[in-house]
Design an enzyme around this catalytic site. Structure first.
Site, PDB file in Angstrom:
ATOM      1  N   CYS A   1      84.915  60.981   4.193  1.00 25.88           N
ATOM      2  CA  CYS A   1      86.290  60.597   4.526  1.00 25.88           C
ATOM      3  C   CYS A   1      86.488  60.487   6.037  1.00 25.88           C
ATOM      4  O   CYS A   1      87.419  59.821   6.479  1.00 25.88           O
ATOM      5  CB  CYS A   1      87.272  61.596   3.918  1.00 25.88           C
ATOM      6  SG  CYS A   1      86.927  63.301   4.338  1.00 25.88           S
TER       7      CYS A   1
ATOM      8  N   ASP B   1      82.188  66.146   3.167  1.00 24.72           N
ATOM      9  CA  ASP B   1      83.350  66.296   4.054  1.00 24.72           C
ATOM     10  C   ASP B   1      83.011  67.452   4.999  1.00 24.72           C
ATOM     11  O   ASP B   1      82.025  68.176   4.774  1.00 24.72           O
ATOM     12  CB  ASP B   1      84.586  66.617   3.175  1.00 24.72           C
ATOM     13  CG  ASP B   1      85.871  66.834   3.964  1.00 24.72           C
ATOM     14  OD1 ASP B   1      85.938  66.387   5.134  1.00 24.72           O
ATOM     15  OD2 ASP B   1      86.804  67.461   3.425  1.00 24.72           O
TER      16      ASP B   1
ATOM     17  N   ARG C   1     101.840  64.770   6.420  1.00 23.37           N
ATOM     18  CA  ARG C   1     100.513  65.399   6.489  1.00 23.37           C
ATOM     19  C   ARG C   1     100.692  66.810   7.003  1.00 23.37           C
ATOM     20  O   ARG C   1     101.324  67.027   8.039  1.00 23.37           O
ATOM     21  CB  ARG C   1      99.570  64.645   7.419  1.00 23.37           C
ATOM     22  CG  ARG C   1      98.394  65.545   7.858  1.00 23.37           C
ATOM     23  CD  ARG C   1      97.294  64.856   8.580  1.00 23.37           C
ATOM     24  NE  ARG C   1      96.549  63.995   7.688  1.00 23.37           N
ATOM     25  CZ  ARG C   1      95.325  63.555   7.946  1.00 23.37           C
ATOM     26  NH1 ARG C   1      94.720  63.912   9.060  1.00 23.37           N
ATOM     27  NH2 ARG C   1      94.712  62.765   7.098  1.00 23.37           N
TER      28      ARG C   1
ATOM     29  N   GLN D   1      93.380  58.944   0.350  1.00 25.25           N
ATOM     30  CA  GLN D   1      91.947  58.812   0.663  1.00 25.25           C
ATOM     31  C   GLN D   1      91.168  58.364  -0.581  1.00 25.25           C
ATOM     32  O   GLN D   1      90.260  57.530  -0.507  1.00 25.25           O
ATOM     33  CB  GLN D   1      91.409  60.154   1.176  1.00 25.25           C
ATOM     34  CG  GLN D   1      89.923  60.166   1.480  1.00 25.25           C
ATOM     35  CD  GLN D   1      89.551  59.375   2.732  1.00 25.25           C
ATOM     36  OE1 GLN D   1      90.140  59.584   3.785  1.00 25.25           O
ATOM     37  NE2 GLN D   1      88.582  58.487   2.625  1.00 25.25           N
TER      38      GLN D   1
ATOM     39  N   HIS E   1      94.376  64.962  -1.140  1.00 24.36           N
ATOM     40  CA  HIS E   1      94.391  63.858  -0.167  1.00 24.36           C
ATOM     41  C   HIS E   1      94.346  62.545  -0.959  1.00 24.36           C
ATOM     42  O   HIS E   1      93.369  61.807  -0.931  1.00 24.36           O
ATOM     43  CB  HIS E   1      93.169  63.989   0.757  1.00 24.36           C
ATOM     44  CG  HIS E   1      93.258  63.158   2.002  1.00 24.36           C
ATOM     45  ND1 HIS E   1      94.376  62.438   2.362  1.00 24.36           N
ATOM     46  CD2 HIS E   1      92.339  62.920   2.978  1.00 24.36           C
ATOM     47  CE1 HIS E   1      94.146  61.818   3.500  1.00 24.36           C
ATOM     48  NE2 HIS E   1      92.922  62.088   3.895  1.00 24.36           N
TER      49      HIS E   1
ATOM     50  N   ARG F   1      91.436  52.555   4.040  1.00 23.41           N
ATOM     51  CA  ARG F   1      92.591  53.450   4.114  1.00 23.41           C
ATOM     52  C   ARG F   1      93.860  52.644   4.377  1.00 23.41           C
ATOM     53  O   ARG F   1      94.900  52.887   3.799  1.00 23.41           O
ATOM     54  CB  ARG F   1      92.419  54.492   5.254  1.00 23.41           C
ATOM     55  CG  ARG F   1      91.274  55.470   5.114  1.00 23.41           C
ATOM     56  CD  ARG F   1      91.389  56.334   3.905  1.00 23.41           C
ATOM     57  NE  ARG F   1      92.720  56.966   3.791  1.00 23.41           N
ATOM     58  CZ  ARG F   1      93.173  57.964   4.571  1.00 23.41           C
ATOM     59  NH1 ARG F   1      92.395  58.497   5.497  1.00 23.41           N
ATOM     60  NH2 ARG F   1      94.380  58.478   4.406  1.00 23.41           N
TER      61      ARG F   1
HETATM   62  N1  NVA Z   1      88.991  68.466   4.323  1.00 19.43           N
HETATM   63  C1  NVA Z   1      89.346  67.789   5.546  1.00 19.43           C
HETATM   64  C2  NVA Z   1      89.689  66.354   5.280  1.00 19.43           C
HETATM   65  C3  NVA Z   1      89.946  65.533   6.503  1.00 19.43           C
HETATM   66  C4  NVA Z   1      90.312  64.118   6.212  1.00 19.43           C
HETATM   67  C5  NVA Z   1      90.499  68.508   6.200  1.00 19.43           C
HETATM   68  O1  NVA Z   1      91.444  68.893   5.506  1.00 19.43           O
HETATM   69  O2  NVA Z   1      90.440  68.728   7.417  1.00 19.43           O
HETATM   70  N1   CP Z   2      90.083  60.665   6.513  1.00 17.89           N
HETATM   71  C1   CP Z   2      91.209  60.980   7.189  1.00 17.89           C
HETATM   72  O1   CP Z   2      92.227  61.372   6.612  1.00 17.89           O
HETATM   73  O2   CP Z   2      91.113  60.817   8.534  1.00 17.89           O
HETATM   74  P1   CP Z   2      92.179  61.292   9.619  1.00 17.89           P
HETATM   75  O3   CP Z   2      92.169  62.800   9.611  1.00 17.89           O
HETATM   76  O4   CP Z   2      91.699  60.727  10.911  1.00 17.89           O
HETATM   77  O5   CP Z   2      93.521  60.769   9.234  1.00 17.89           O
END
Ligand code: NVA
Ligand code: CP
Length: 334
Positions: free
Chosen positions: A271, A230, A107, A137, A134, A316
């Site tokens: 999400c 989101d 990540r 997700q 992602h 998830r």
């Molecule tokens: N768009 C958000 C998704 C979090 C799961 C981010 O990248 O922070």
């Molecule tokens: N939706 C998601 O990816 O959550 P986290 O950032 O908590 O992993």
């Protein structure tokens, strides 16, 4: 017979609709086994590395719990306690981790990083979120929509907010491949990139779906089966963008009026994490600075529609388990 053994899971672009549905079916199978307390630890003796350059609650917990359920060891690496990026290149890191681990989750930032890990490690690499995509997700989202609404094909998903980032991009790909109509409902500058849109339009043609990009909330959410949003500012973006995002995206907040405009049995999805009240540090900071009590979704919508949202969060884990099992195991009869 579908086999994903040895494959990396970097973006849904690389997977056929049949392969995506196979992973969702496998996740449903694991979910049932978990509920019935049936052990499924066939990957005993394997080990996975979990690299997190950005924070996480759901994704990290999902990979850890899923790895343990499958019988595997999991090692968590964060940027502060490893050499990644600062003292050691991604290529060298990949070569080292590939010798010790059977699979690697990443990540963090650019998609080129997961691509490089996959190229140089020699083991399956799973994208746990990049700036661009992602994909794990989306598996959970599609599984949840199927649980709540049955057939996926022909449904309409309206995505409100910043549709040009990881969630908007990945939902558009997932919808196009699986036959759901995808509506990006946002100011023009937040529409996904033209190149990706035209790629998705080709998949949509094959699956019978439609892609609509619109600035008009009424048009975009009318008859939607799923209203999705989101955060307005994603991880890794500078704090300075808040003011502009608030100004430009407030008209695209998911309110009860938006939900009333959608189909009568519509569900709301997110999400997570979500800014729907003042129970978070950032929520309170934004409240002090801009006077908002919620951002992308009102507390009323969030609370009224929370069943699907938390099913989505639980899924998830089941879907991530399916991704690891399918790419690591020889065959898994489901
Ligand atoms: N768009 C958000 C998704 C979090 C799961 C981010 O990248 O922070
Ligand atoms: N939706 C998601 O990816 O959550 P986290 O950032 O908590 O992993």
């Amino acid at each position: 017979m579908i086999s994903l053994k040895g494959r990396s899971f970097l973006t849904l672009k690389d997977f056929t609709p049949e392969e995506i549905l196979y992973l969702i079916d496998m996740a449903a199978h694991f979910k049932q086994m978990k509920k019935q307390h049936i052990l499924h630890d066939r990957l005993k003796g394997r080990n996975v590395a979990l690299i997190f350059e950005k924070t996480s609650t759901r994704t990290r917990s999902s990979f850890e719990v899923a790895a343990h359920d499958l019988g595997m060891g999991a090692t968590y690496l964060d940027p502060k306690s490893s050499q990644i990026g600062k003292k050691e290149s991604i290529e060298d890191t990949a070569k080292v981790l590939g010798r010790m681990f059977d699979g690697i989750e990443y990540r963090g930032y650019g998609q080129e990083i997961v691509e490089s890990l996959a190229k140089h490690s020699g083991v399956p690499v799973w994208n746990g979120l990049t700036n661009e995509y992602h994909p794990t997700q989306i598996l959970a989202d599609m599984m949840t929509i199927r649980e709540h609404m049955g057939e996926l094909r022909g449904r309409t998903l309206a995505y409100m907010g910043d549709a040009r980032y990881n969630m908007g991009n990945s939902l558009m790909i997932g919808c196009a491949k699986l036959g759901l109509n995808f509506h990006a409902v946002a100011p023009k500058k937040y529409f996904p990139e033209e190149e990706l849109v035209s790629q998705c339009r080709k998949w949509a043609e094959e699956s019978g779906a439609e892609i609509l990009l619109t600035e008009d909330v009424k048009q975009g959410t009318g008859d939607a089966d799923v209203v999705y949003t989101d955060v307005w500012v994603s991880m890794g973006e500078p704090d300075e963008v808040w003011e502009e995002r608030i100004e430009e995206l407030t008209p695209y907040r998911v309110t009860m009026d938006v939900m009333k405009n959608a189909s009568s049995n519509a569900i709301f999805m997110h999400c997570l994490p979500a800014f729907h009240d003042l129970d978070t540090e950032i929520g309170r900071e934004i409240n002090a600075k801009f006077g908002l009590t919620c951002m992308e979704v009102t507390d009323e919508v969030f609370k009224s529609y929370q069943d699907a949202i938390f099913d989505e969060a639980e899924n998830r884990m089941h879907t991530i388990k399916a991704v690891m099992a399918a790419t690591l195991a020889d065959d898994w009869d489901i």
